[in-house]
Design a protein around this motif. Structure first.
Motif, PDB file in Angstrom:
ATOM      1  N   LYS A 122      -4.091  41.193  52.853  1.00 13.34           N
ATOM      2  CA  LYS A 122      -3.871  39.775  53.119  1.00 13.34           C
ATOM      3  C   LYS A 122      -4.550  39.399  54.432  1.00 13.34           C
ATOM      4  N   THR A 123      -5.314  38.324  54.385  1.00 16.42           N
ATOM      5  CA  THR A 123      -6.160  37.968  55.521  1.00 16.42           C
ATOM      6  C   THR A 123      -6.132  36.462  55.735  1.00 16.42           C
ATOM      7  N   THR A 124      -6.067  36.054  56.992  1.00 21.58           N
ATOM      8  CA  THR A 124      -6.246  34.655  57.364  1.00 21.58           C
ATOM      9  C   THR A 124      -7.535  34.556  58.166  1.00 21.58           C
ATOM     10  N   ILE A 125      -8.423  33.671  57.727  1.00 20.57           N
ATOM     11  CA  ILE A 125      -9.711  33.515  58.396  1.00 20.57           C
ATOM     12  C   ILE A 125      -9.756  32.124  59.028  1.00 20.57           C
ATOM     13  N   TYR A 126      -9.929  32.086  60.334  1.00 25.54           N
ATOM     14  CA  TYR A 126     -10.064  30.838  61.081  1.00 25.54           C
ATOM     15  C   TYR A 126     -11.548  30.608  61.356  1.00 25.54           C
ATOM     16  N   SER A 127     -12.022  29.411  61.032  1.00 25.84           N
ATOM     17  CA  SER A 127     -13.440  29.092  61.162  1.00 25.84           C
ATOM     18  C   SER A 127     -13.623  27.969  62.176  1.00 25.84           C
ATOM     19  N   PHE A 128     -14.695  28.054  62.953  1.00 28.90           N
ATOM     20  CA  PHE A 128     -14.960  27.059  63.988  1.00 28.90           C
ATOM     21  C   PHE A 128     -16.453  26.749  64.032  1.00 28.90           C
ATOM     22  N   ALA A 129     -16.772  25.499  64.291  1.00 29.04           N
ATOM     23  CA  ALA A 129     -18.157  25.091  64.501  1.00 29.04           C
ATOM     24  C   ALA A 129     -18.216  24.192  65.723  1.00 29.04           C
ATOM     25  N   ASN A 130     -19.287  24.332  66.481  1.00 28.60           N
ATOM     26  CA  ASN A 130     -19.511  23.554  67.707  1.00 28.60           C
ATOM     27  C   ASN A 130     -18.384  23.754  68.722  1.00 28.60           C
ATOM     28  N   ILE A 131     -17.723  24.889  68.625  1.00 30.90           N
ATOM     29  CA  ILE A 131     -16.735  25.351  69.601  1.00 30.90           C
ATOM     30  C   ILE A 131     -17.140  26.763  69.991  1.00 30.90           C
ATOM     31  N   ARG A 132     -17.091  27.083  71.265  1.00 33.16           N
ATOM     32  CA  ARG A 132     -17.420  28.421  71.732  1.00 33.16           C
ATOM     33  C   ARG A 132     -16.158  29.286  71.745  1.00 33.16           C
ATOM     34  N   ALA A 159     -12.940  14.936  73.061  1.00 31.96           N
ATOM     35  CA  ALA A 159     -13.423  13.655  73.592  1.00 31.96           C
ATOM     36  C   ALA A 159     -14.178  12.954  72.475  1.00 31.96           C
ATOM     37  N   GLY A 160     -13.418  12.378  71.542  1.00 36.42           N
ATOM     38  CA  GLY A 160     -14.014  11.830  70.335  1.00 36.42           C
ATOM     39  C   GLY A 160     -14.278  10.342  70.355  1.00 36.42           C
ATOM     40  N   ASN A 161     -13.893   9.653  71.433  1.00 35.93           N
ATOM     41  CA  ASN A 161     -14.072   8.200  71.493  1.00 35.93           C
ATOM     42  C   ASN A 161     -15.449   7.872  72.056  1.00 35.93           C
ATOM     43  N   VAL A 162     -16.458   8.038  71.218  1.00 32.47           N
ATOM     44  CA  VAL A 162     -17.842   7.807  71.635  1.00 32.47           C
ATOM     45  C   VAL A 162     -18.501   6.853  70.648  1.00 32.47           C
ATOM     46  N   ASN A 163     -19.650   6.315  71.054  1.00 30.03           N
ATOM     47  CA  ASN A 163     -20.326   5.307  70.236  1.00 30.03           C
ATOM     48  C   ASN A 163     -21.391   5.880  69.313  1.00 30.03           C
ATOM     49  N   ALA A 164     -21.861   7.098  69.588  1.00 27.29           N
ATOM     50  CA  ALA A 164     -22.941   7.672  68.781  1.00 27.29           C
ATOM     51  C   ALA A 164     -22.748   9.177  68.689  1.00 27.29           C
ATOM     52  N   ALA A 165     -23.271   9.770  67.606  1.00 24.58           N
ATOM     53  CA  ALA A 165     -23.151  11.217  67.422  1.00 24.58           C
ATOM     54  C   ALA A 165     -23.840  11.978  68.544  1.00 24.58           C
ATOM     55  N   SER A 166     -24.889  11.391  69.108  1.00 22.65           N
ATOM     56  CA  SER A 166     -25.613  12.056  70.195  1.00 22.65           C
ATOM     57  C   SER A 166     -24.790  12.151  71.470  1.00 22.65           C
ATOM     58  N   ASP A 167     -23.668  11.425  71.544  1.00 23.88           N
ATOM     59  CA  ASP A 167     -22.818  11.482  72.733  1.00 23.88           C
ATOM     60  C   ASP A 167     -21.968  12.748  72.786  1.00 23.88           C
ATOM     61  N   PHE A 168     -21.865  13.491  71.676  1.00 23.23           N
ATOM     62  CA  PHE A 168     -21.149  14.764  71.695  1.00 23.23           C
ATOM     63  C   PHE A 168     -22.080  15.817  72.295  1.00 23.23           C
ATOM     64  N   THR A 169     -21.726  16.348  73.454  1.00 14.93           N
ATOM     65  CA  THR A 169     -22.652  17.197  74.207  1.00 14.93           C
ATOM     66  C   THR A 169     -22.989  18.501  73.488  1.00 14.93           C
ATOM     67  N   ASP A 170     -22.051  19.069  72.747  1.00 15.94           N
ATOM     68  CA  ASP A 170     -22.309  20.316  72.024  1.00 15.94           C
ATOM     69  C   ASP A 170     -21.989  20.157  70.543  1.00 15.94           C
ATOM     70  N   GLY A 171     -22.130  18.944  70.038  1.00 18.68           N
ATOM     71  CA  GLY A 171     -21.819  18.672  68.644  1.00 18.68           C
ATOM     72  C   GLY A 171     -20.356  18.321  68.443  1.00 18.68           C
ATOM     73  N   ILE A 172     -20.037  17.786  67.278  1.00 19.21           N
ATOM     74  CA  ILE A 172     -18.654  17.434  66.947  1.00 19.21           C
ATOM     75  C   ILE A 172     -17.865  18.716  66.699  1.00 19.21           C
ATOM     76  N   PRO A 173     -16.768  18.950  67.421  1.00 14.88           N
ATOM     77  CA  PRO A 173     -15.989  20.172  67.185  1.00 14.88           C
ATOM     78  C   PRO A 173     -15.359  20.154  65.796  1.00 14.88           C
ATOM     79  N   MET A 174     -15.312  21.330  65.168  1.00  7.04           N
ATOM     80  CA  MET A 174     -14.782  21.462  63.811  1.00  7.04           C
ATOM     81  C   MET A 174     -13.951  22.734  63.720  1.00  7.04           C
ATOM     82  N   SER A 175     -12.959  22.717  62.825  1.00  5.03           N
ATOM     83  CA  SER A 175     -12.124  23.899  62.623  1.00  5.03           C
ATOM     84  C   SER A 175     -11.624  23.933  61.189  1.00  5.03           C
ATOM     85  N   GLY A 176     -11.193  25.104  60.755  1.00 11.39           N
ATOM     86  CA  GLY A 176     -10.656  25.262  59.408  1.00 11.39           C
ATOM     87  C   GLY A 176      -9.949  26.593  59.271  1.00 11.39           C
TER      88      GLY A 176
END
Length: 455
Positions: A122-132, A159-176
């Motif tokens: 039994k395994t739980t896999i946590y996935s992340f993107a644009n997070i170090r 810090a998601g209250n931005v006007n453009a995708a380019s305002d995310f310095t290291d991309g939009i953080p994602m998790s799953g």
């Protein structure tokens, strides 16, 4: 048959049975060893607003795949995809593997392939993107074999209250997250990550009789950018929906978006043009009035547009909200009448496009609406120039029918007089209603909320 012969047969039988047991024990041990040997599992990560699901491996020949949804994301635009990713596999409360991708030369909507060398189980896999990894306390070089942190209760600053995708310095953080059982047959697992911000697209048109310039739009009750404002993992409702997963430290504030600089942008009368603006927000929960309020600032007035849809009292991560706003030239107000003892008349307060009437006593009451055209101040004639087309209950506290909620007789629409009539009871509580007004010349009904408070 002699006794000696019988004894010989007995010994042979015992010997054969013993050999059979030894053989079975050996086979079982070999199977156990084989089952506990590590396997190589190829992982791919895609961006999709899908739910975390528990899935059992499906077997096809010698290979098993835990399948998720497709990699297609037709609403994604440049800047909203993955720049890098990593996964953490957890078994029996300990980290069983950490895989970290290189930074991609170009952002991608899926990552292939990370190979996980892991024991079955039994395994739980946590996935992340644009997070170090270091941002959530993981050192890939030393983490394997150590106690796994409680990712489900971990907070993260977005810090998601931005006007453009380019305002995310290291991309939009994602998790799953995926819970599954890995066997010696498992060869491939598809993982998903969910963006930790929402996107809103507003389309504004002007259905009044005069041109005006739009300067800004403000959305109420948006979760402020702050350290540890969101939970790291999404709160999954089903395969298509998530619920806001705010941390206890989250605070809310108004989110204002400028339109066309200091001078604004012109909206022509009669719906001859439209303005479209797209921006990003942290996932949020409407707090003060149970729904989000959109205020549109123009060079003439501030128009409040209260989002009336009941499923828009929350904004969840990875939601893409498209809201048409039709600005009109009309103001709605109410005269509140109660037929009760002298000195205990209801108090009335207007908050943009919502009436709040507070009653201190029981008795019959009437709500008489008035519709005024703002451009010339004309009060429109009921029945000829406007009509009250619908009246409904949004919420009751306490819940229940008349005699249980705050009313002894539920308020209803009186068609002949275009008034709302009801009878207030003796039970304290609140009720939230919505009325819809049709004005001659408008192609839609104007929504208006009425909050009734019984002290």
């Amino acid at each position: 048959m002699t006794k000696h012969t019988l004894r010989l047969f007995s010994l042979l039988f015992v010997f054969a049975a013993a050999m059979s047991l030894i053989s079975c024990a050996t086979d079982s041990t070999e199977d156990s060893i084989k089952a506990s040997k590590p396997v190589d599992v190829d992982l791919t990560i895609s961006m999709q607003g899908a739910a975390t699901r528990s899935a059992a491996p499906s077997v096809s020949g010698r290979a098993a795949t835990v399948s998720r949804t497709s990699w297609d994301d037709p609403n994604a635009v440049p800047g909203e995809m993955m720049r890098h990713c990593f996964v953490v596999a957890v078994q029996n409360g300990k980290i069983a593997g950490v895989l970290v991708s290189d930074d991609y030369p170009e952002e991608t909507n899926y990552a292939e392939r990370l190979t996980l060398h892991i024991n079955p189980g039994k395994t739980t896999i946590y996935s992340f993107a644009n997070i170090r990894p270091a941002q959530i306390g993981i050192d890939p070089a030393t983490a394997v074999g150590t106690a796994a942190p409680d990712f489900d209760r971990m907070t993260y600053g977005v810090a998601g209250n931005v006007n453009a995708a380019s305002d995310f310095t290291d991309g939009i953080p994602m998790s799953g997250k995926l819970q599954t059982t890995i066997t010696e047959r498992t060869s491939h697992i598809d993982l998903e990550v969910i963006r930790m911000v929402a996107k809103m697209r507003l389309t504004l048109t002007n259905e009044s009789a005069a041109d005006f310039r739009v300067r800004s739009v403000t959305v109420s009750d948006i979760t402020a950018d702050a350290r540890d404002n969101l939970m790291l993992m999404p709160d999954i409702i089903d395969d298509e929906r998530t619920a806001p997963n705010l941390s206890a430290a989250a605070t809310a504030a108004n989110r204002t978006i400028k339109i066309g600089g200091d001078d604004g942008t012109t909206l022509l009368a009669g719906g001859k043009n439209s303005i479209e603006t797209v921006f990003y927000l942290n996932e949020s929960v409407a707090r003060s009035t149970g729904c989000f309020i959109l205020n549109v600032e123009t060079d003439q007035q501030t128009v409040s547009h209260r989002v009336a849809m009941t499923d828009w009292n929350t904004i969840a991560r990875n939601e893409y909200l498209r809201i048409p706003i039709r600005l009109n030239d009309y103001r709605i107000s109410f005269d509140v009448e109660q037929f009760t003892a002298i000195g205990v008349l209801p108090t009335v307060r207007y908050d943009k496009d919502m009436l709040t009437a507070t009653f201190a006593s029981y008795g019959e009451f009437h709500l008489r609406p008035t519709v005024t055209r703002l451009s010339d101040g004309k009060v429109l004639t009921a029945g000829n120039e406007w009509s009250l087309t619908e009246w409904k209950v949004l919420s009751l506290m306490p819940e229940g029918e008349a005699g249980t909620c705050i009313y002894d007789r539920m308020p209803y629409l009186q068609p002949s007089s275009l008034t709302i009539e009801g009878f207030m009871g003796n039970r304290p509580g609140t009720a939230l209603h919505q009325a819809f007004f049709h004005v001659t010349g408008l192609s839609y009904a104007i929504p208006y909320k009425v909050q009734i408070i019984r002290q």
